[in-house]
Design an enzyme around this catalytic site. Structure first.
Site, PDB file in Angstrom:
ATOM      1  N   ASP A  33       3.355   5.585   6.811  1.00 49.12           N
ATOM      2  CA  ASP A  33       3.667   4.184   7.379  1.00 49.12           C
ATOM      3  C   ASP A  33       4.997   3.577   7.376  1.00 49.12           C
ATOM      4  O   ASP A  33       5.727   3.384   8.523  1.00 49.12           O
ATOM      5  CB  ASP A  33       2.704   2.974   6.920  1.00 49.12           C
ATOM      6  CG  ASP A  33       2.802   1.921   7.667  1.00 49.12           C
ATOM      7  OD1 ASP A  33       3.015   1.825   8.940  1.00 49.12           O
ATOM      8  OD2 ASP A  33       2.352   0.619   7.140  1.00 49.12           O
ATOM      9  N   SER A 121      -5.319   8.172   3.772  1.00 50.36           N
ATOM     10  CA  SER A 121      -5.864   7.355   2.911  1.00 50.36           C
ATOM     11  C   SER A 121      -5.638   8.203   1.479  1.00 50.36           C
ATOM     12  O   SER A 121      -6.077   8.116   0.587  1.00 50.36           O
ATOM     13  CB  SER A 121      -7.209   7.239   2.901  1.00 50.36           C
ATOM     14  OG  SER A 121      -7.440   5.966   3.660  1.00 50.36           O
ATOM     15  N   THR A 122      -4.787   9.493   1.690  1.00 45.46           N
ATOM     16  CA  THR A 122      -4.808  10.489   0.464  1.00 45.46           C
ATOM     17  C   THR A 122      -3.614  10.072  -0.184  1.00 45.46           C
ATOM     18  O   THR A 122      -3.396  10.530  -1.390  1.00 45.46           O
ATOM     19  CB  THR A 122      -4.680  11.958   0.898  1.00 45.46           C
ATOM     20  OG1 THR A 122      -3.525  12.044   2.035  1.00 45.46           O
ATOM     21  CG2 THR A 122      -5.797  12.289   1.512  1.00 45.46           C
ATOM     22  N   TYR A 125      -3.644   5.284  -1.389  1.00 46.75           N
ATOM     23  CA  TYR A 125      -5.005   5.016  -1.346  1.00 46.75           C
ATOM     24  C   TYR A 125      -5.891   5.644  -2.205  1.00 46.75           C
ATOM     25  O   TYR A 125      -7.290   5.543  -2.223  1.00 46.75           O
ATOM     26  CB  TYR A 125      -5.439   4.630  -0.193  1.00 46.75           C
ATOM     27  CG  TYR A 125      -5.192   3.416   0.920  1.00 46.75           C
ATOM     28  CD1 TYR A 125      -4.292   2.417   0.059  1.00 46.75           C
ATOM     29  CD2 TYR A 125      -5.306   3.206   2.065  1.00 46.75           C
ATOM     30  CE1 TYR A 125      -3.787   1.488   0.658  1.00 46.75           C
ATOM     31  CE2 TYR A 125      -4.950   2.045   2.867  1.00 46.75           C
ATOM     32  CZ  TYR A 125      -4.220   1.204   1.873  1.00 46.75           C
ATOM     33  OH  TYR A 125      -3.522   0.097   2.851  1.00 46.75           O
TER      34      TYR A 125
END
Length: 169
Positions: A33, A121-122, A125
């Protein structure tokens, strides 16, 4: 649909759409991000702020996806998806799968034929890489789409090796 793997930096991919593993705020963060926001420049943040002011005042729901400009990135668009935080107490796999399905749905709306995904998500998260790879690859393969190529862009050699094993299985 062709599924390929690349080890490297997703922000350098010349594709129709890059998928951003965003947080629900849409206002930037760390990992993929942050890299997308930094390299893409202020136009991405401005588009995300507009989405927050209009369509998503409470943030992008987990498992959903929305597109913005790609700013200075070599892609045409960025598809932001809010991945779930991994939990050992609750199966959030359907939410992770939804990130991939919804991103492909948005890609179809954009008429994108090439899409680059990170391993959603790894990072922060904490989703286990092998399980995330299974969900990512099986969901992409099972989702009807006009996308011709899905490219998983994996930052490190370890992530690449896991995705390679899962893709070959």
């Amino acid at each position: 649909m062709k599924v390929t793997l690349v080890q490297g930096d997703i922000t350098g991919q010349q594709v129709d759409a890059i998928v951003n593993a965003a947080n629900s705020s849409l206002l930037g963060g760390g990992g993929v991000d942050g890299a997308i926001h930094r390299r893409g420049g202020p136009d991405i943040l401005a588009a995300c702020r507009h989405l927050r002011a209009t369509t998503y005042p409470d943030g992008l729901p987990t498992g959903q996806a929305v597109a913005t400009t790609a700013g200075r990135l070599p892609a045409h668009s960025v598809i932001h998806t809010a991945g779930p935080v991994y939990s050992t107490k609750e199966d959030r796999s359907p939410l992770l799968a939804s990130c991939y399905r919804e991103s492909l749905r948005v890609a179809d709306e954009l008429a994108a034929t090439t899409v680059a995904f990170p391993a959603i998500s790894t990072g922060i998260y904490r989703w286990p890489m092998r399980n995330a790879a299974h969900i990512a690859i099986s969901t992409v393969r099972a989702t009807p789409s006009q996308v011709h190529e899905v490219r998983f862009v994996l930052f490190g050699a370890e992530a690449y090796a896991v995705f390679e094993q899962v893709l070959g299985a």
